[in-house]
Design a protein around this motif. Sequence first.
Motif, PDB file in Angstrom:
ATOM      1  N   PHE A   1      13.235  -2.555  -1.509  1.00 11.18           N
ATOM      2  CA  PHE A   1      13.186  -1.363  -2.113  1.00 11.18           C
ATOM      3  C   PHE A   1      11.876  -0.907  -2.479  1.00 11.18           C
ATOM      4  N   ALA A   2      11.232   0.267  -1.947  1.00 15.98           N
ATOM      5  CA  ALA A   2       9.895   0.735  -2.402  1.00 15.98           C
ATOM      6  C   ALA A   2      10.172   2.201  -1.949  1.00 15.98           C
ATOM      7  N   ASN A   3       9.440   2.748  -2.619  1.00 18.31           N
ATOM      8  CA  ASN A   3       9.501   4.512  -2.715  1.00 18.31           C
ATOM      9  C   ASN A   3       8.009   4.857  -1.913  1.00 18.31           C
ATOM     10  N   PRO A   4       8.366   5.864  -1.075  1.00 21.20           N
ATOM     11  CA  PRO A   4       7.077   6.668  -0.516  1.00 21.20           C
ATOM     12  C   PRO A   4       6.596   7.369  -1.554  1.00 21.20           C
ATOM     13  N   GLU A   5       5.300   7.737  -1.256  1.00 20.09           N
ATOM     14  CA  GLU A   5       4.482   8.551  -2.239  1.00 20.09           C
ATOM     15  C   GLU A   5       5.128  10.116  -1.928  1.00 20.09           C
ATOM     16  N   MET A   6       5.713  10.488  -1.046  1.00 22.95           N
ATOM     17  CA  MET A   6       6.044  11.742  -0.666  1.00 22.95           C
ATOM     18  C   MET A   6       6.906  11.845   0.611  1.00 22.95           C
ATOM     19  N   ILE A   7       7.960  12.670   0.837  1.00 22.40           N
ATOM     20  CA  ILE A   7       8.744  12.989   2.084  1.00 22.40           C
ATOM     21  C   ILE A   7       8.529  14.317   2.418  1.00 22.40           C
ATOM     22  N   VAL A   8       8.019  14.233   3.719  1.00 22.81           N
ATOM     23  CA  VAL A   8       7.886  15.665   4.573  1.00 22.81           C
ATOM     24  C   VAL A   8       9.045  16.000   5.264  1.00 22.81           C
ATOM     25  N   ILE A   9       9.739  17.065   5.078  1.00 20.88           N
ATOM     26  CA  ILE A   9      10.915  17.258   5.999  1.00 20.88           C
ATOM     27  C   ILE A   9      10.579  18.658   6.716  1.00 20.88           C
ATOM     28  N   ASP A  10      10.354  18.592   7.895  1.00 21.75           N
ATOM     29  CA  ASP A  10      10.178  19.671   8.860  1.00 21.75           C
ATOM     30  C   ASP A  10      10.944  19.759  10.027  1.00 21.75           C
ATOM     31  N   ALA A  11      12.032  20.708   9.905  1.00 22.13           N
ATOM     32  CA  ALA A  11      12.956  20.449  10.823  1.00 22.13           C
ATOM     33  C   ALA A  11      12.603  21.178  12.323  1.00 22.13           C
ATOM     34  N   GLU A  12      11.225  21.562  12.274  1.00 20.76           N
ATOM     35  CA  GLU A  12      10.692  21.669  13.746  1.00 20.76           C
ATOM     36  C   GLU A  12      10.867  20.378  14.684  1.00 20.76           C
ATOM     37  N   TYR A  13      10.568  19.332  14.025  1.00 24.13           N
ATOM     38  CA  TYR A  13      10.541  18.147  14.858  1.00 24.13           C
ATOM     39  C   TYR A  13      11.966  17.995  15.452  1.00 24.13           C
ATOM     40  N   LEU A  14      12.928  18.678  15.218  1.00 27.88           N
ATOM     41  CA  LEU A  14      14.170  18.302  15.720  1.00 27.88           C
ATOM     42  C   LEU A  14      14.281  18.817  16.919  1.00 27.88           C
ATOM     43  N   HIS A  15      13.574  19.794  17.330  1.00 30.60           N
ATOM     44  CA  HIS A  15      13.359  20.207  18.510  1.00 30.60           C
ATOM     45  C   HIS A  15      13.031  19.381  19.676  1.00 30.60           C
ATOM     46  N   THR A  16      12.355  18.127  19.296  1.00 28.36           N
ATOM     47  CA  THR A  16      11.781  17.042  20.225  1.00 28.36           C
ATOM     48  C   THR A  16      12.855  15.997  20.392  1.00 28.36           C
TER      49      THR A  16
ATOM     50  N   VAL B   1      14.995   8.725   2.917  1.00 24.64           N
ATOM     51  CA  VAL B   1      15.399   9.034   1.645  1.00 24.64           C
ATOM     52  C   VAL B   1      15.836   7.802   0.901  1.00 24.64           C
ATOM     53  N   GLY B   2      15.635   7.324  -0.340  1.00 24.65           N
ATOM     54  CA  GLY B   2      16.479   6.426  -1.235  1.00 24.65           C
ATOM     55  C   GLY B   2      15.635   5.212  -1.369  1.00 24.65           C
ATOM     56  N   GLY B   3      14.526   5.015  -0.858  1.00 19.35           N
ATOM     57  CA  GLY B   3      13.773   3.704  -1.270  1.00 19.35           C
ATOM     58  C   GLY B   3      14.213   2.462  -0.367  1.00 19.35           C
ATOM     59  N   LYS B   4      15.024   2.640   0.289  1.00 20.84           N
ATOM     60  CA  LYS B   4      15.367   1.346   1.258  1.00 20.84           C
ATOM     61  C   LYS B   4      14.483   1.395   2.421  1.00 20.84           C
ATOM     62  N   THR B   5      13.776   0.113   2.473  1.00 24.24           N
ATOM     63  CA  THR B   5      12.882  -0.212   3.813  1.00 24.24           C
ATOM     64  C   THR B   5      13.466  -1.526   4.395  1.00 24.24           C
ATOM     65  N   GLY B   6      13.227  -1.410   5.622  1.00 20.42           N
ATOM     66  CA  GLY B   6      13.586  -2.747   6.271  1.00 20.42           C
ATOM     67  C   GLY B   6      13.655  -3.022   7.595  1.00 20.42           C
TER      68      GLY B   6
ATOM     69  N   ILE C   1       0.896  -1.237  -0.133  1.00 20.92           N
ATOM     70  CA  ILE C   1       0.166  -0.051   0.085  1.00 20.92           C
ATOM     71  C   ILE C   1       1.005   1.209  -0.089  1.00 20.92           C
ATOM     72  N   ASP C   2       0.385   2.466  -0.275  1.00 17.91           N
ATOM     73  CA  ASP C   2       1.015   3.688  -0.404  1.00 17.91           C
ATOM     74  C   ASP C   2       1.610   4.019   1.151  1.00 17.91           C
ATOM     75  N   PHE C   3       2.674   4.495   0.956  1.00 18.41           N
ATOM     76  CA  PHE C   3       2.992   5.337   2.334  1.00 18.41           C
ATOM     77  C   PHE C   3       3.727   6.527   2.261  1.00 18.41           C
ATOM     78  N   VAL C   4       3.944   7.710   3.281  1.00 16.97           N
ATOM     79  CA  VAL C   4       4.390   8.745   3.258  1.00 16.97           C
ATOM     80  C   VAL C   4       5.305   8.691   4.372  1.00 16.97           C
ATOM     81  N   ASN C   5       6.633   9.262   4.382  1.00 22.49           N
ATOM     82  CA  ASN C   5       7.448   9.496   5.257  1.00 22.49           C
ATOM     83  C   ASN C   5       7.595  10.650   5.818  1.00 22.49           C
ATOM     84  N   ILE C   6       7.530  10.805   7.088  1.00 20.69           N
ATOM     85  CA  ILE C   6       7.684  12.231   7.745  1.00 20.69           C
ATOM     86  C   ILE C   6       8.988  11.874   8.776  1.00 20.69           C
TER      87      ILE C   6
END
Lengths: 352, 352
Positions: free
Chosen positions: B152-167, B134-139, B117-122
């Motif tokens: 090897f499987a690609n997400p539909e989208m990647i969301v990079i939100d550096a705000e999460y780094l504060h956590t 990034v890069g299609g490797k899962t495991g 099924i489709d997936f999105v990485n955040i």
Amino acid sequence: MTTINAATYPIHFDEKAYNELNSLISKKNYSSIYILVDDNTLEHCYPRFMQLFTTDKPLEVIQIDAGEIHKNMETCMGVWNVMTELGADRKSLLITLGGGVITDLGGFVASTFKRGIDFVNIPTTLLSMVDASVGGKTGVDLGVLKNQIGVFANPEMIVIDAEYLHTVSAREIRSGTAEIIKYGMTHDINLFNEIKDNSQVNIVDLIHRSIEIKNDVVLEDPKEQGVRKVLNWGHTIGHGVESYFLENPEKEALTHGEAIAIGMVCEAYLSSEILDFPKEKVSEIKDAIIKIYGKVLINENDFQYIIELMKHDKKNVSGEINFVLLNDYENFEINCKASEELIRESLAYYNL
Amino acid sequence: MTTINAATYPIHFDEKAYNELNSLISKKNYSSIYILVDDNTLEHCYPRFMQLFTTDKPLEVIQIDAGEIHKNMETCMGVWNVMTELGADRKSLLITLGGGVITDLGGFVASTFKRGIDFVNIPTTLLSMVDASVGGKTGVDLGVLKNQIGVFANPEMIVIDAEYLHTVSAREIRSGTAEIIKYGMTHDINLFNEIKDNSQVNIVDLIHRSIEIKNDVVLEDPKEQGVRKVLNWGHTIGHGVESYFLENPEKEALTHGEAIAIGMVCEAYLSSEILDFPKEKVSEIKDAIIKIYGKVLINENDFQYIIELMKHDKKNVSGEINFVLLNDYENFEINCKASEELIRESLAYYNL
């Protein structure tokens, strides 16, 4: 028999197929070869395979327990661990030698080991020859849900050697015959007629024709977005029935084909109720199926439970149950819907 | 930041990325949405995510335990079972919200559930932003062997939100920094220099540049047949060291980046012994790494054991250990070999 060319790999027949396999292994220069078998195929098929197969590569046999009940993630873990211990690497080849459990599970194990190594399918049952090993579907069951976990992945080659059929029971042959009947009803009614009318069929011809049909369908729609769904004829209700018997320890499990045969009777009934499939053909199908497979009692109190199992089938979206139905032989429609009431009626019709 | 286009999917940055995610979900008309989190990201990241994300689709949160030790098939089984119980179907979307364990495992779970099924990485950690997502490797891991099972499987989208780094903790930020240093040494020495010389770096710029580099490499060689192996700089010995610490219950486990940092020191040593990598740069690397990561003692009696773990690394074929080595900064060679003696020497050099 002539070679059939699938999307990215050939399907070779008879003894000459082993020469092709030997050539593939030389050409690809694999680092090592693993042969996946179960207790039955180790005893009955592996000796023949080793007579016809020659290699100077390191070769190891990996044995799993026979039976659908072992087609699960625990068995995969066992195989992955053994391959790891034996030093399998990305240039290793896995050869599956067995029925649908071995080819489905082996294809999944290979496609996920170190993110994918090559594999070759050598189906040894009629069911895996005409269905499981062809078409790029791999997978294992999750609890009672069949093939819930898997990937689309193509083997490097399929070897069809009908000699292995001498090693399987008459019941297993009947199980595979249900898939041939399926191709007959949807694509080439001669297949159904030959099985229905003749005790003396040429099984190799039936296998070759069945694979041709399946391959044509899969080439047109590899990921089952549309027309490939025709291969689910009989399987929507059939899978529900199969899961139901698998889940009940007090009932003897049905073979896949026995369950699909019941499914075809029920879905023929639905076809006549929803489309214009002739009623006399529904009777013809029911009579032929019961003649070949005998009659199984499905408890009326369990109809609703079977419907719940069907809702979990991975073909279904948003809890709606999806059918392939027939307008006539060789004339099908995908994405049909049926009310739960009608599904219950169809099961009652089989029971009748 | 500008969107980066990967093979089949976009990598969107900052808050505008959530608009893109919302559009994707409308466009694809998913039947239901599952968000995979761990205990940490449920508490610290999920609230922000839900502020920025709007949908009218059925949405469920699936929580797993945090930590590399849970990146295994048992956890996958748990997620598959929960998705099944919740009625996930082929038109469901899985959104991974977390570090590398969540994005790697979630990508694998999605790509194998009902055959994909489709997936999105955040990604929410620095490591997963610049590398894992990034890069299609899962495991997932098999015992101590990292990512032994996957696809090897690609997400539909990647969301990079550096705000999460504060956590995330400073230690986790340092872990991700090791991958940025890696891209620096192999492709753009400015990245290494900025980290080495400045305490005030612009982290979002470093992330964007790192993803650009990784994406260019992956586009050229998605399946790691050749040049993609450069991304293993520091990882051959690093993975061995990481597995070794993970496997020893009496030792505190290293973060991935801490282990890879040690690996880069050792492989810099190998580069100077086998290629012409300048000795003063080996010292420079060792000094910078120890300044950032501190010094970890690796028991000399365990060197051979670490080498055995390296032989099981899935990058290696026929028991030979494969290295990426440097001729100089921004000038690498793949498929290098080193004797076990030299590998032991390189570990001793780090210890020195």
